[in-house]
Motif scaffolding. Structure first.
Motif, PDB file in Angstrom:
ATOM      1  N   MET A  28       6.092   3.826   2.949  1.00 61.11           N
ATOM      2  CA  MET A  28       4.895   4.464   3.479  1.00 61.11           C
ATOM      3  C   MET A  28       4.617   5.773   2.764  1.00 61.11           C
ATOM      4  SD  MET A  28       2.707   3.642   5.664  1.00 61.11           S
ATOM      5  CE  MET A  28       1.464   4.232   6.728  1.00 61.11           C
ATOM      6  N   GLY A  29       5.644   6.477   2.315  1.00 61.37           N
ATOM      7  CA  GLY A  29       5.472   7.758   1.649  1.00 61.37           C
ATOM      8  C   GLY A  29       4.739   7.632   0.328  1.00 61.37           C
ATOM      9  N   ILE A  30       4.978   6.532  -0.379  1.00 68.05           N
ATOM     10  CA  ILE A  30       4.331   6.329  -1.671  1.00 68.05           C
ATOM     11  C   ILE A  30       2.833   6.131  -1.492  1.00 68.05           C
ATOM     12  CG2 ILE A  30       4.144   4.748  -3.631  1.00 68.05           C
ATOM     13  CD1 ILE A  30       7.137   4.333  -3.460  1.00 68.05           C
ATOM     14  N   LEU A  31       2.434   5.365  -0.477  1.00 66.52           N
ATOM     15  CA  LEU A  31       1.010   5.158  -0.223  1.00 66.52           C
ATOM     16  C   LEU A  31       0.317   6.469   0.132  1.00 66.52           C
ATOM     17  CD1 LEU A  31       1.027   1.799   1.771  1.00 66.52           C
ATOM     18  CD2 LEU A  31       0.326   2.193  -0.595  1.00 66.52           C
ATOM     19  N   LYS A  32       0.982   7.301   0.913  1.00 65.40           N
ATOM     20  CA  LYS A  32       0.409   8.597   1.286  1.00 65.40           C
ATOM     21  C   LYS A  32       0.268   9.490   0.057  1.00 65.40           C
ATOM     22  CE  LYS A  32       1.006  12.452   4.438  1.00 65.40           C
ATOM     23  NZ  LYS A  32       1.844  13.067   5.442  1.00 65.40           N
ATOM     24  N   GLU A  33       1.292   9.516  -0.802  1.00 69.86           N
ATOM     25  CA  GLU A  33       1.226  10.313  -2.027  1.00 69.86           C
ATOM     26  C   GLU A  33       0.115   9.802  -2.944  1.00 69.86           C
ATOM     27  OE1 GLU A  33       4.878  11.094  -4.158  1.00 69.86           O
ATOM     28  OE2 GLU A  33       5.996  10.920  -2.277  1.00 69.86           O
ATOM     29  N   PHE A  34      -0.022   8.480  -3.059  1.00 68.29           N
ATOM     30  CA  PHE A  34      -1.075   7.922  -3.899  1.00 68.29           C
ATOM     31  C   PHE A  34      -2.446   8.288  -3.355  1.00 68.29           C
ATOM     32  CE2 PHE A  34      -4.092   4.546  -4.994  1.00 68.29           C
ATOM     33  CZ  PHE A  34      -4.064   4.675  -6.371  1.00 68.29           C
ATOM     34  N   LYS A  35      -2.609   8.225  -2.032  1.00 70.96           N
ATOM     35  CA  LYS A  35      -3.888   8.584  -1.413  1.00 70.96           C
ATOM     36  C   LYS A  35      -4.217  10.040  -1.703  1.00 70.96           C
ATOM     37  CE  LYS A  35      -6.215   8.850   3.040  1.00 70.96           C
ATOM     38  NZ  LYS A  35      -6.066   8.724   4.482  1.00 70.96           N
TER      39      LYS A  35
END
Length: 145
Positions: A1-8
């Motif tokens: 989930m952290g990667i998606l937030k960073e990408f966003k």
């Protein structure tokens, strides 16, 4: 989930959009420079070199040969002419980019010069210049004490 937030966050902050705009403008600029090289610069160079087309120059190591069943072996050659052509293109493109960047920097420096009354100076540059002048005046006063 952290990667998606960073990408966003990466995409929303504009980094990706800035990169995309840079790539699109770079591609368009590449077409302009390539056309200038092919259609403006190379014709006079062709006249100077008596019509030599560098891209066709090569050193043939082995000629193409016909086999017993009618098939041909491929020619083996070193295409030094194409290397010369690409090197000339690179030098011209590099010089063109240098001239364009130099022109843009001179226009930007002229626009940021607070003493130039001909160009409208951005407000932040005016404020920084005022701060600089105040600090210089303060340093003069302090150095007299």
């Amino acid at each position: 989930m952290g990667i998606l937030k960073e990408f966003k966050e990466f995409a929303v902050k504009g980094n990706m959009i800035d990169m995309a705009v840079g790539i699109i403008i770079g591609t368009a600029f590449n077409n302009v420079v390539k056309t200038m090289v092919d259609k403006v610069v190379m014709p006079p160079l062709t006249i100077l070199t008596n019509g030599i087309n560098f891209a066709d120059r090569k050193w043939v190591i082995r000629e193409a040969v016909a086999g017993m069943e009618g098939d041909f072996g491929n020619e083996i050659a070193i295409g030094y002419g194409e290397l010369i052509q690409v090197t000339i293109d690179f030098l011209i493109i590099g010089f063109t980019v240098f001239v364009v960047i130099k022109l843009m920097n001179s226009l930007r420096n002229k626009a940021q010069d607070p003493k130039d009354t001909e160009e409208v100076t951005p407000k932040d540059i005016e404020l920084l210049n005022d701060l600089k002048e105040l600090m210089q005046e303060q340093n003069r006063i302090l150095s007299k004490k």
